[in-house]
Design a protein around this motif. Structure first.
Motif, PDB file in Angstrom:
ATOM      1  N   LYS A  48      -6.867 -37.042   0.936  1.00  0.00           N
ATOM      2  CA  LYS A  48      -7.569 -37.775   0.029  1.00  0.00           C
ATOM      3  C   LYS A  48      -7.413 -37.081  -1.459  1.00  0.00           C
ATOM      4  O   LYS A  48      -7.471 -37.475  -2.437  1.00  0.00           O
ATOM      5  N   GLY A  55      -0.474 -43.667  -0.995  1.00  0.00           N
ATOM      6  CA  GLY A  55      -1.282 -42.678  -0.346  1.00  0.00           C
ATOM      7  C   GLY A  55      -2.609 -43.517  -0.169  1.00  0.00           C
ATOM      8  O   GLY A  55      -3.345 -43.417   0.746  1.00  0.00           O
ATOM      9  N   ALA A 101       0.435 -42.111  -5.411  1.00  0.00           N
ATOM     10  CA  ALA A 101      -0.990 -42.261  -5.332  1.00  0.00           C
ATOM     11  C   ALA A 101      -1.362 -43.643  -4.660  1.00  0.00           C
ATOM     12  O   ALA A 101      -2.005 -43.607  -3.608  1.00  0.00           O
ATOM     13  N   CYS A 153      -1.893 -36.853  -7.227  1.00  0.00           N
ATOM     14  CA  CYS A 153      -0.673 -37.477  -7.541  1.00  0.00           C
ATOM     15  C   CYS A 153      -0.673 -38.162  -8.930  1.00  0.00           C
ATOM     16  O   CYS A 153       0.148 -37.882  -9.949  1.00  0.00           O
ATOM     17  N   VAL A 204      -3.777 -37.624  -2.654  1.00  0.00           N
ATOM     18  CA  VAL A 204      -3.859 -38.830  -3.303  1.00  0.00           C
ATOM     19  C   VAL A 204      -4.252 -38.889  -4.723  1.00  0.00           C
ATOM     20  O   VAL A 204      -3.844 -39.527  -5.717  1.00  0.00           O
ATOM     21  N   SER A 225      -4.010 -44.059   3.546  1.00  0.00           N
ATOM     22  CA  SER A 225      -5.132 -43.246   3.983  1.00  0.00           C
ATOM     23  C   SER A 225      -6.385 -44.085   4.036  1.00  0.00           C
ATOM     24  O   SER A 225      -7.027 -44.019   4.958  1.00  0.00           O
TER      25      SER A 225
END
Length: 176
Positions: free
Chosen positions: A93, A150, A147, A99, A96, A154
Motif C-alpha cells: 500500500k 496497484g 498507482a 508511485c 502504491v 491491492s
C-alpha cells in the motif's frame, strides 16, 4: 520472436529516454510492488490453505473448546493467521501511494530542464523545450498508471485476505 523482443526493448528504451531517469525509479517501485503482490497471491492460494487446514484439524482434535482458555487459544491462532496473511501488505500500500509522488518528481525535474533550456537558449527554441516538457509528463503518466494498477489489485487482494480470515474464524467453531 527475437525481432519482436528487440523492437520491444527499443520501445522501452525510447520511452525511458523520453521520460528521463525518474522512469527507472518508477519501474523499480512498480517491479517491487508487483513482486510483493504476486507473493501475497501465491501465499494466499498455495501456502495458506495448508496452514488453515492444519489449524482447523488441530482445533477439531481438541477435546475441550468451550473454556476461557480454549477461546484464548482460538483467538491467538486467528491472530497469527491474520498476521501471516497481512504480511507485507502495508509495504504494498505504501508503494502504491508513492508511485504518483515519484511521477511528480519527474514532473519537477522535467520542468527544471525546460527552465534550464529557456535560460540558456531563450524561449525561441521550441524543440528543446518540448524535450523537457516530455520529460515532465512521461513520469507523471507512468506513476499514475503504476498507482492505478496497484490500487486495483491491492484492493482485491486485501478483500480476499479479509474473506480468508472470516472463513477461518467461522471454521473454528466454538460454543459460548
Amino acid at each position: 520472436m527475437m525481432i519482436f523482443l528487440m523492437d520491444l526493448w527499443d520501445s522501452v528504451r525510447g520511452f525511458i529516454a523520453t521520460g528521463g531517469d525518474v522512469l527507472l525509479l518508477v519501474a523499480f517501485v512498480l517491479f517491487l510492488m508487483w513482486t510483493l503482490m504476486l507473493e501475497r497471491y501465491f501465499f494466499l492460494n498455495n501456502v495458506f490453505p495448508k496452514l488453515r487446514d492444519d489449524m482447523i484439524a488441530n482445533w477439531n482434535s481438541r477435546e475441550e473448546t468451550t473454556s476461557w482458555h480454549a477461546h484464548r487459544i482460538r483467538e491467538a491462532w486467528i491472530s497469527q493467521a491474520k498476521q501471516q496473511l497481512n504480511a507485507r501488505m502495508l509495504i504494498v500500500k505504501t508503494l502504491v501511494a508513492i508511485c504518483p509522488m515519484i511521477g511528480l518528481l519527474g514532473t519537477v525535474t522535467g520542468m527544471i530542464n525546460v527552465f534550464d533550456v529557456m535560460s540558456v537558449q531563450g524561449t525561441s527554441n521550441a524543440r528543446l523545450m518540448a524535450a523537457g516538457i516530455s520529460t515532465a509528463t512521461m513520469p507523471t503518466m507512468a506513476g499514475m498508471v503504476a498507482a492505478l494498477s496497484g490500487v486495483f489489485f491491492s484492493t482485491r487482494l486485501d478483500a480476499r485476505l479479509k474473506i480468508s480470515i472470516e472463513k477461518l474464524t467461522d471454521s473454528l467453531a466454538h460454543k459460548e
